[in-house]
Scaffold this motif. Sequence first.
Motif, PDB file in Angstrom:
ATOM      1  N   ILE A 239       0.838  -1.201   0.000  1.00 18.24           N
ATOM      2  CA  ILE A 239       0.000   0.000   0.000  1.00 18.24           C
ATOM      3  C   ILE A 239       0.873   1.251   0.000  1.00 18.24           C
ATOM      4  CG2 ILE A 239      -1.620   1.334   1.412  1.00 18.24           C
ATOM      5  CD1 ILE A 239      -2.908  -1.326   2.220  1.00 18.24           C
ATOM      6  N   GLY A 240       1.945   1.235   0.773  1.00 18.84           N
ATOM      7  CA  GLY A 240       2.876   2.358   0.764  1.00 18.84           C
ATOM      8  C   GLY A 240       3.504   2.562  -0.600  1.00 18.84           C
ATOM      9  N   PHE A 241       3.874   1.453  -1.260  1.00 14.41           N
ATOM     10  CA  PHE A 241       4.419   1.535  -2.615  1.00 14.41           C
ATOM     11  C   PHE A 241       3.408   2.166  -3.565  1.00 14.41           C
ATOM     12  CE2 PHE A 241       4.522  -0.405  -6.852  1.00 14.41           C
ATOM     13  CZ  PHE A 241       5.790  -0.051  -7.277  1.00 14.41           C
ATOM     14  N   MET A 242       2.136   1.772  -3.449  1.00 14.10           N
ATOM     15  CA  MET A 242       1.117   2.316  -4.344  1.00 14.10           C
ATOM     16  C   MET A 242       0.868   3.793  -4.082  1.00 14.10           C
ATOM     17  SD  MET A 242       0.349   0.031  -6.534  1.00 14.10           S
ATOM     18  CE  MET A 242      -1.075   0.842  -7.274  1.00 14.10           C
ATOM     19  N   HIS A 243       0.997   4.227  -2.835  1.00 12.12           N
ATOM     20  CA  HIS A 243       0.920   5.666  -2.557  1.00 12.12           C
ATOM     21  C   HIS A 243       2.058   6.394  -3.270  1.00 12.12           C
ATOM     22  CE1 HIS A 243      -2.384   6.331   0.249  1.00 12.12           C
ATOM     23  NE2 HIS A 243      -2.071   5.191   0.861  1.00 12.12           N
ATOM     24  N   THR A 244       3.262   5.850  -3.182  1.00  6.60           N
ATOM     25  CA  THR A 244       4.409   6.467  -3.854  1.00  6.60           C
ATOM     26  C   THR A 244       4.217   6.477  -5.363  1.00  6.60           C
ATOM     27  OG1 THR A 244       5.880   5.737  -2.077  1.00  6.60           O
ATOM     28  CG2 THR A 244       6.915   6.341  -4.164  1.00  6.60           C
ATOM     29  N   LEU A 245       3.773   5.347  -5.913  1.00  2.51           N
ATOM     30  CA  LEU A 245       3.539   5.257  -7.352  1.00  2.51           C
ATOM     31  C   LEU A 245       2.442   6.221  -7.779  1.00  2.51           C
ATOM     32  CD1 LEU A 245       4.071   3.831 -10.067  1.00  2.51           C
ATOM     33  CD2 LEU A 245       2.379   2.115  -9.384  1.00  2.51           C
ATOM     34  N   GLY A 246       1.357   6.278  -7.015  1.00  2.00           N
ATOM     35  CA  GLY A 246       0.266   7.191  -7.353  1.00  2.00           C
ATOM     36  C   GLY A 246       0.721   8.637  -7.362  1.00  2.00           C
ATOM     37  N   ALA A 312      -5.149   3.219  -2.730  1.00  2.00           N
ATOM     38  CA  ALA A 312      -3.939   3.964  -2.366  1.00  2.00           C
ATOM     39  C   ALA A 312      -3.503   4.881  -3.504  1.00  2.00           C
ATOM     40  CB  ALA A 312      -2.820   2.988  -2.005  1.00  2.00           C
ATOM     41  N   ALA A 313      -3.546   4.392  -4.744  1.00  2.00           N
ATOM     42  CA  ALA A 313      -3.134   5.208  -5.888  1.00  2.00           C
ATOM     43  C   ALA A 313      -4.096   6.363  -6.114  1.00  2.00           C
ATOM     44  CB  ALA A 313      -3.036   4.336  -7.139  1.00  2.00           C
ATOM     45  N   VAL A 314      -5.400   6.086  -5.993  1.00  2.00           N
ATOM     46  CA  VAL A 314      -6.403   7.132  -6.209  1.00  2.00           C
ATOM     47  C   VAL A 314      -6.289   8.217  -5.142  1.00  2.00           C
ATOM     48  CG1 VAL A 314      -8.893   7.582  -6.152  1.00  2.00           C
ATOM     49  CG2 VAL A 314      -7.994   5.656  -7.486  1.00  2.00           C
ATOM     50  N   GLU A 315      -5.968   7.827  -3.919  1.00  2.00           N
ATOM     51  CA  GLU A 315      -5.809   8.818  -2.844  1.00  2.00           C
ATOM     52  C   GLU A 315      -4.706   9.816  -3.143  1.00  2.00           C
ATOM     53  OE1 GLU A 315      -7.437   6.255   1.021  1.00  2.00           O
ATOM     54  OE2 GLU A 315      -5.283   6.411   0.636  1.00  2.00           O
ATOM     55  N   GLU A 316      -3.773   9.439  -4.015  1.00  2.00           N
ATOM     56  CA  GLU A 316      -2.670  10.332  -4.370  1.00  2.00           C
ATOM     57  C   GLU A 316      -2.922  11.099  -5.667  1.00  2.00           C
ATOM     58  OE1 GLU A 316      -0.343  10.959  -2.359  1.00  2.00           O
ATOM     59  OE2 GLU A 316      -0.626   9.310  -0.926  1.00  2.00           O
ATOM     60  N   GLY A 317      -4.100  10.917  -6.265  1.00  2.00           N
ATOM     61  CA  GLY A 317      -4.443  11.684  -7.457  1.00  2.00           C
ATOM     62  C   GLY A 317      -4.379  10.923  -8.757  1.00  2.00           C
ATOM     63  N   ALA A 318      -3.987   9.654  -8.726  1.00  2.00           N
ATOM     64  CA  ALA A 318      -3.991   8.842  -9.943  1.00  2.00           C
ATOM     65  C   ALA A 318      -5.413   8.346 -10.213  1.00  2.00           C
ATOM     66  CB  ALA A 318      -3.028   7.671  -9.808  1.00  2.00           C
ATOM     67  N   GLU A 319      -5.626   7.817 -11.411  1.00  2.00           N
ATOM     68  CA  GLU A 319      -6.937   7.315 -11.796  1.00  2.00           C
ATOM     69  C   GLU A 319      -6.836   5.841 -12.165  1.00  2.00           C
ATOM     70  OE1 GLU A 319      -7.990   9.711 -15.101  1.00  2.00           O
ATOM     71  OE2 GLU A 319      -8.008  11.597 -13.965  1.00  2.00           O
ATOM     72  N   VAL A 320      -7.868   5.074 -11.845  1.00  2.00           N
ATOM     73  CA  VAL A 320      -7.946   3.687 -12.282  1.00  2.00           C
ATOM     74  C   VAL A 320      -8.450   3.685 -13.728  1.00  2.00           C
ATOM     75  CG1 VAL A 320      -9.025   1.439 -11.952  1.00  2.00           C
ATOM     76  CG2 VAL A 320      -8.308   2.780  -9.972  1.00  2.00           C
ATOM     77  N   LEU A 321      -7.624   3.184 -14.642  1.00  2.00           N
ATOM     78  CA  LEU A 321      -7.994   3.126 -16.056  1.00  2.00           C
ATOM     79  C   LEU A 321      -8.659   1.805 -16.407  1.00  2.00           C
ATOM     80  CD1 LEU A 321      -4.723   4.659 -17.527  1.00  2.00           C
ATOM     81  CD2 LEU A 321      -6.876   5.832 -17.032  1.00  2.00           C
ATOM     82  N   ALA A 322      -8.237   0.729 -15.754  1.00  2.00           N
ATOM     83  CA  ALA A 322      -8.808  -0.588 -16.046  1.00  2.00           C
ATOM     84  C   ALA A 322      -8.393  -1.559 -14.959  1.00  2.00           C
ATOM     85  CB  ALA A 322      -8.343  -1.097 -17.406  1.00  2.00           C
ATOM     86  N   TYR A 323      -9.236  -2.552 -14.750  1.00  2.00           N
ATOM     87  CA  TYR A 323      -8.917  -3.705 -13.920  1.00  2.00           C
ATOM     88  C   TYR A 323      -9.630  -4.886 -14.545  1.00  2.00           C
ATOM     89  CZ  TYR A 323      -9.170  -7.113 -10.137  1.00  2.00           C
ATOM     90  OH  TYR A 323      -9.092  -8.278  -9.406  1.00  2.00           O
ATOM     91  N   VAL A 372      -4.880  -7.635 -14.120  1.00  2.00           N
ATOM     92  CA  VAL A 372      -4.066  -6.483 -14.501  1.00  2.00           C
ATOM     93  C   VAL A 372      -4.770  -5.219 -14.026  1.00  2.00           C
ATOM     94  CG1 VAL A 372      -2.972  -5.191 -16.365  1.00  2.00           C
ATOM     95  CG2 VAL A 372      -3.181  -7.683 -16.535  1.00  2.00           C
ATOM     96  N   LEU A 373      -4.067  -4.426 -13.239  1.00  2.00           N
ATOM     97  CA  LEU A 373      -4.540  -3.121 -12.800  1.00  2.00           C
ATOM     98  C   LEU A 373      -3.768  -2.061 -13.581  1.00  2.00           C
ATOM     99  CD1 LEU A 373      -6.172  -1.339 -10.768  1.00  2.00           C
ATOM    100  CD2 LEU A 373      -4.178  -1.482  -9.252  1.00  2.00           C
ATOM    101  N   ALA A 374      -4.499  -1.181 -14.247  1.00  2.00           N
ATOM    102  CA  ALA A 374      -3.873  -0.075 -14.982  1.00  2.00           C
ATOM    103  C   ALA A 374      -4.307   1.232 -14.339  1.00  2.00           C
ATOM    104  CB  ALA A 374      -4.273  -0.109 -16.450  1.00  2.00           C
ATOM    105  N   ILE A 375      -3.337   2.041 -13.939  1.00  2.00           N
ATOM    106  CA  ILE A 375      -3.609   3.340 -13.335  1.00  2.00           C
ATOM    107  C   ILE A 375      -2.806   4.395 -14.072  1.00  2.00           C
ATOM    108  CG2 ILE A 375      -4.194   2.428 -11.055  1.00  2.00           C
ATOM    109  CD1 ILE A 375      -1.375   3.109 -10.144  1.00  2.00           C
ATOM    110  N   GLY A 376      -3.256   5.643 -14.004  1.00  2.00           N
ATOM    111  CA  GLY A 376      -2.513   6.677 -14.706  1.00  2.00           C
ATOM    112  C   GLY A 376      -3.101   8.051 -14.505  1.00  2.00           C
ATOM    113  N   LYS A 377      -2.585   8.986 -15.281  1.00  2.00           N
ATOM    114  CA  LYS A 377      -3.030  10.380 -15.227  1.00  2.00           C
ATOM    115  C   LYS A 377      -2.764  10.999 -16.590  1.00  2.00           C
ATOM    116  CE  LYS A 377      -4.519  13.833 -12.560  1.00  2.00           C
ATOM    117  NZ  LYS A 377      -5.743  13.787 -11.756  1.00  2.00           N
ATOM    118  N   ASN A 378      -3.789  11.667 -17.140  1.00  2.00           N
ATOM    119  CA  ASN A 378      -3.670  12.341 -18.437  1.00  2.00           C
ATOM    120  C   ASN A 378      -3.231  11.381 -19.539  1.00  2.00           C
ATOM    121  OD1 ASN A 378      -4.365  14.804 -17.206  1.00  2.00           O
ATOM    122  ND2 ASN A 378      -2.229  15.227 -16.685  1.00  2.00           N
TER     123      ASN A 378
END
Length: 394
Positions: A239-246, A312-323, A372-378
């Motif tokens: 979860i900490g890693f996903m916060h950093t990644l997000g 965790a990723a969304v809390e940092e401003g990233a978006e879930v693109l697909a799962y 597969v979880l895909a997250i991103g921004k713009n």
Amino acid sequence: MSSTTIRPMQLQLPEPGEDAQAASHTLQHQIAGEIAAAGGWISFQRYMELALYAPQVGYYSGGSAKLGKEGDFTTAPEISPLYGATLASLAAEVIAASPSVDNVLLEFGAGTGKLAHDILTELQARAALPQRYFIVEISAQLRARQQQTLAAFAPLVQWLDALPATFSGVVVGNEVLDAMPVRLAVKAEQGWQERGVALDAEGRLRFEDRSVDDLPLAQIPDAHELPPGYLTEVAPVAIGFMHTLGRMLASGPGALAILPDYGFPAAEYYLHDRDQGTLMCHYRHHAHTDPFYWPGLQDITAHVDFTAMAVAAVEEGAEVLAYTSQGAFLLNAGIGELLLRTSPEDSARYLPLANGMQKLISPAEMGELFKVLAIGKNVEWPQRMLRHDRTHRL
């Protein structure tokens, strides 16, 4: 506190060589010393961290082969070059369609370097090589192997010790999250306790449960309703890693991360009948559940709670693109079309590729177990990649 002594099962596994046994004994001595220094008990997360990453003697820090026929398990890139080619094709498409995304790739935990090699080979054939291919690798032994595998692409590849603060491009993390150390939570009659590691009277590793104040139960839906004896994992490191990644994805102009792994959304992870968790060990292509079997010589993993990772990723401003399932993801991304570049009449080349693709996409093989979880921004995410999407299950 309560103790649970679990001795190695009667495993019919190949005997390690003398050097491997000596390395494991060195690690066991180190673990025992840390347990003694901590007052007789350490968390399973700390044990798993030492077993996998202790310098020179941890599983990923030692010199033995990990992947492929000579190792302990096989990953998707080892099964077929079509896997890397498919990820490369999708990455090139997203980069071309997304003005805010740089033509840069970053892989976290690159294993043998096989996936990076296949991605770069495909991009080279498309005349679409990235400006830079970063690899974040904490294992010096694996980094050295990656450097050999990627020698032909040496000018493009750069190794990093950690994720950068900001990034624009495409990130790949194949089976990264499952290798991050987890804490074990067990429901006792008096409430939740943490299952850690202690030593028995003969100095052997054993489980011991203790009441702790900081057990992160928030990722377990309806934790209070689970019955006594229920054992599961919580994943503060992942979860900490996903916060950093997000944060990294959200802070740049545009970026995408693709995270294939095995696991479930939270509603499926913490089922009442999955009451002994998902912890699994891999040794010489044998799967078993004894984490104390030759520490340092076997892989230890847990399934991924994809809901917790996405949150965790969304809390940092990233978006879930697909799962979605790995099978659906690869088919949507065009693995079938890539296979057909090889003529079925050329059976010597076609059949191995077709068999490998079948293993990757079949529900009876890796196609359903892996997600597969895909997250991103713009990011301009292709519409076809939303076929069979399961984001609503997260």
